[in-house]
Scaffold this motif. Structure first.
Motif, short mmCIF file in Angstrom:
data_model
loop_
_atom_site.label_atom_id
_atom_site.label_comp_id
_atom_site.label_asym_id
_atom_site.label_seq_id
_atom_site.Cartn_x
_atom_site.Cartn_y
_atom_site.Cartn_z
N ALA A 1 30.65 33.01 50.10
CA ALA A 1 30.52 31.67 51.00
C ALA A 1 31.65 30.80 49.97
O ALA A 1 31.30 29.98 49.24
N LEU A 2 32.91 30.74 50.36
CA LEU A 2 33.86 30.06 49.87
C LEU A 2 33.96 28.66 50.37
O LEU A 2 33.70 28.35 51.64
N ARG A 3 34.40 27.91 49.39
CA ARG A 3 34.53 26.25 49.95
C ARG A 3 35.82 25.80 48.98
O ARG A 3 36.22 26.43 48.20
N GLU A 4 36.20 24.63 49.77
CA GLU A 4 37.22 23.99 48.96
C GLU A 4 36.87 22.86 47.98
O GLU A 4 35.53 22.40 48.35
N PRO A 5 37.46 22.48 46.91
CA PRO A 5 38.69 23.20 46.34
C PRO A 5 38.16 24.50 45.81
O PRO A 5 37.34 24.64 45.21
N LEU A 6 39.18 25.66 46.11
CA LEU A 6 38.82 26.78 45.46
C LEU A 6 39.79 27.02 44.29
O LEU A 6 41.08 27.05 44.63
N ALA A 7 39.39 27.68 43.40
CA ALA A 7 40.11 28.28 42.29
C ALA A 7 39.98 29.60 42.01
O ALA A 7 38.88 30.07 41.72
N LEU A 8 40.97 30.64 42.27
CA LEU A 8 40.91 31.98 42.11
C LEU A 8 41.42 32.49 41.02
O LEU A 8 42.46 31.94 40.56
N VAL A 9 40.58 33.19 40.02
CA VAL A 9 40.84 33.61 38.80
C VAL A 9 41.28 34.93 38.66
O VAL A 9 40.36 35.86 39.05
N LEU A 10 42.45 35.26 37.90
CA LEU A 10 42.63 36.82 38.09
C LEU A 10 43.03 37.15 36.40
O LEU A 10 43.56 36.21 35.86
N GLY A 11 42.58 38.37 36.21
CA GLY A 11 43.13 38.83 35.18
C GLY A 11 44.12 39.88 34.80
O GLY A 11 44.55 40.20 35.68
N ALA A 12 44.25 40.01 33.66
CA ALA A 12 45.55 41.04 33.22
C ALA A 12 45.34 42.34 33.74
O ALA A 12 44.19 43.00 33.59
N GLU A 13 46.30 43.18 33.96
CA GLU A 13 46.02 44.69 34.55
C GLU A 13 45.57 45.22 33.24
O GLU A 13 46.04 44.92 32.09
N GLY A 14 44.50 46.00 33.45
CA GLY A 14 43.96 46.89 32.29
C GLY A 14 42.99 46.28 31.61
O GLY A 14 41.57 46.64 31.67
N LYS A 15 43.10 45.01 31.23
CA LYS A 15 42.12 44.33 30.43
C LYS A 15 41.07 43.56 31.48
O LYS A 15 39.98 43.28 31.05
N GLY A 16 41.75 42.92 32.45
CA GLY A 16 41.07 42.14 33.55
C GLY A 16 40.59 40.88 32.99
O GLY A 16 41.24 40.46 31.96
N LEU A 17 39.58 40.30 33.41
CA LEU A 17 38.91 38.91 32.86
C LEU A 17 38.43 39.07 31.57
O LEU A 17 37.71 39.96 31.35
N ARG A 18 38.88 37.99 30.92
CA ARG A 18 38.21 38.11 29.19
C ARG A 18 36.75 37.63 29.51
O ARG A 18 36.33 36.95 30.71
N GLN A 19 35.91 38.12 28.71
CA GLN A 19 34.40 37.51 28.75
C GLN A 19 34.18 36.15 29.15
O GLN A 19 33.42 35.82 29.89
N LEU A 20 34.72 35.41 28.16
CA LEU A 20 34.55 33.89 28.23
C LEU A 20 34.87 33.40 29.50
O LEU A 20 34.31 32.46 30.22
N THR A 21 36.14 33.85 30.02
CA THR A 21 36.48 33.56 31.45
C THR A 21 35.65 33.79 32.24
O THR A 21 35.29 33.11 33.37
N ARG A 22 35.28 35.05 32.45
CA ARG A 22 34.35 35.49 33.19
C ARG A 22 32.73 34.84 33.47
O ARG A 22 32.36 34.48 34.44
N GLU A 23 32.57 34.35 32.24
CA GLU A 23 31.20 33.42 32.03
C GLU A 23 31.29 32.20 32.65
O GLU A 23 30.47 31.51 33.02
#
Length: 288
Positions: free
Chosen positions: A227-249
């Motif tokens: 259920a997406l809403r504004e304002p929306l921030a989409l967070v992308l991680g690096a290829e291979g590593k993906g999102l770092r743990q603290l970022t994900r949390e």
């Protein structure tokens, strides 16, 4: 989010020749460095924050010329490029230096497609994260280092009217050279917000009412079901590593992008445009 594909170190090194030496305003533009003088394009932004950026290619340079916030230091053109600018009534803003195409070739990497235009300019200012408008979408990049990918993401961000791209001051490519060419003028349209600590930046976005959605293959549900809403921030991680743990949390939601085909993962720039499309449709931005 883990994506398919690998980062080519040789590609990230193509902008080695772009880094002038000396303080702001006192460097000698376009002096070809010796073999040991170059620095990789992905070096930390704060290692030389005041240095000029190199812009080349028709869309990249003409968009910079049209941007009143972009200070042009030097403009180098071929006769054909100068004629085309004049035919299209594009103001060069500074007196250009007219050279043969081979002279621009010498100043850039061998495969750079410059189309007869090369500009040296000041970097654009980095807005403060607290100044971002609480509407639409922003993108947050977690240590994506490949300038081709970041440039392609910028181009997609401009197409979807993204309000800003948030990146880390360290471990992200500079807005120059290959990145600027891949962005095809989008550098002039989408503000780049540089932060020292991404987790703190995400916390600030959360506190300001943004829905922060991290993209990761281990996400609890598909992005199209969130259920997406504004304002929306989409967070992308690096290829291979993906999102770092603290970022994900720190993200308020972690979602995945389900694929119906045999290949289940995407290059990060492709994942960015797909997530932006899903976000724009769900938020009703396509009709604005």
């Amino acid at each position: 989010m883990p994506y398919s594909g690998t980062r080519d170190t040789s590609e990230r090194m193509k902008d080695r020749k772009f880094v002038p030496k000396g303080p702001r305003g006192g460097s000698k533009p376009f002096k070809k460095p010796g073999k040991s003088a170059g620095r990789p394009a992905w070096r930390d932004r704060d290692s030389h924050p005041d240095g000029p950026v190199i812009l080349y290619g028709w869309h990249t340079v003409t968009m910079a010329l049209a941007n009143p916030q972009r200070r042009i230091r030097k403009l180098t053109l071929t006769e054909n490029a100068a004629r085309r600018l004049a035919d299209e009534n594009i103001d060069t803003r500074v007196a250009p230096e007219i050279v043969r195409p081979q002279e621009i070739d010498r100043l850039l990497s061998p495969d750079a497609v410059h189309q007869g235009l090369l500009a040296e300019a000041d970097p654009l200012p980095s807005p403060d994260i607290e100044t971002l408008k609480q509407e639409g979408m922003v993108l947050v990049l977690d240590q994506i280092t490949d300038p081709h990918n970041v440039g392609a993401i910028l181009r997609s961000a401009a197409a979807f009217a993204v309000k800003a791209i948030v990146t880390t001051a360290r471990h992200s490519p500079e807005a120059t050279g290959v990145l600027a060419k891949a962005a095809s003028g989008a550098l002039e349209l989408v503000p780049m917000v540089s932060v020292q600590n991404l987790a703190r930046a995400l916390t600030a976005l959360n506190e300001r009412g943004f829905q922060t959605v991290g993209l990761d293959s281990e996400g609890s549900e598909d992005l199209s079901d969130v259920a997406l809403r504004e304002p929306l921030a989409l967070v992308l991680g690096a290829e291979g590593k993906g999102l770092r743990q603290l970022t994900r949390e720190t993200c308020s939601v972690v979602a995945r992008l389900d694929m119906p085909g045999e290949i289940k993962s995407l290059n990060v720039s492709n994942a960015a445009v797909l997530s932006l499309y899903v976000g724009a449709v769900r938020l009703g931005l396509m009709k604005r």
